[in-house]
Scaffold this motif. Sequence first.
Motif, short mmCIF file in Angstrom:
data_model
loop_
_atom_site.label_atom_id
_atom_site.label_comp_id
_atom_site.label_asym_id
_atom_site.label_seq_id
_atom_site.Cartn_x
_atom_site.Cartn_y
_atom_site.Cartn_z
N ALA A 50 -3.66 9.36 47.42
CA ALA A 50 -2.61 8.16 46.96
C ALA A 50 -2.85 7.84 45.58
O ALA A 50 -4.00 7.24 45.29
N GLU A 87 -0.98 5.44 42.50
CA GLU A 87 0.27 4.44 41.94
C GLU A 87 0.61 4.93 40.46
O GLU A 87 -0.25 5.09 39.48
N ASN A 108 5.79 2.75 41.50
CA ASN A 108 5.84 3.52 42.70
C ASN A 108 4.86 4.06 43.35
O ASN A 108 3.62 4.07 42.65
N HIS A 109 4.52 4.64 44.37
CA HIS A 109 3.44 4.93 45.28
C HIS A 109 3.76 6.32 45.62
O HIS A 109 4.68 6.82 46.27
N ALA A 116 -5.38 5.18 44.47
CA ALA A 116 -5.44 4.18 45.76
C ALA A 116 -6.21 4.50 46.95
O ALA A 116 -6.06 4.38 47.87
N VAL A 164 4.33 -1.02 52.63
CA VAL A 164 4.47 -0.17 51.23
C VAL A 164 5.16 1.19 51.48
O VAL A 164 4.33 1.97 52.37
N TRP A 203 5.42 4.95 50.57
CA TRP A 203 4.80 5.96 50.03
C TRP A 203 5.63 7.35 49.75
O TRP A 203 6.13 7.96 50.82
#
Length: 176
Positions: A32, A34, A38-39, A123, A155, A157
């Motif tokens: 993950a 960032e 945006n993720h 992340a 959130v 993703w």
Amino acid sequence: MANRQALKDLQIRLAERLQLARTEGVAPSWLAVEVGANHYLFSMAQAGEIFPWVSTHPVPYTKSWFLGVANLRGGLFGVVDLESHLTGPAAVPRRAAPNKESMLVTLNASLEVNCALLVDRLAGMRNQKAFTAFAPKLPESPDYFGNRYTDHAGVVWQEIDLQLLAQQSSFLTLGA
């Protein structure tokens, strides 16, 4: 020096989590990251090594999102500003890391593209259990976008297929 220690600590935590996942029989699915607001999720099978930001050597007459080339562990890698590539040129091109958490994520060697993506922050790793819902990609999304996942905090993703990204002519054409 503090940045090196933080990176080393992160790498140790990631290695411990990978080992724990192997012993429990549950392997993480995504890295993950960032990028801007945006993720994104990168498949662990398609992501390569993670490096702290290093300065790049500019290459003339290339697109604004191509930051140049960098020596990463003795290999020459093209460095792509992922945010600029995905959202369009920034008002001011990013020729340096925008913050102290910026990292370079290389594409897995099996993809045969010596490329590193500039991300603003790592992340951690995620698997299916980290998400409460998923939705298919939006119809107007690029081919390399996959499903969208929502985590416990709400959130969203976006999954990115790095192999498909690396095969896009817009990604491979660096000339301005």
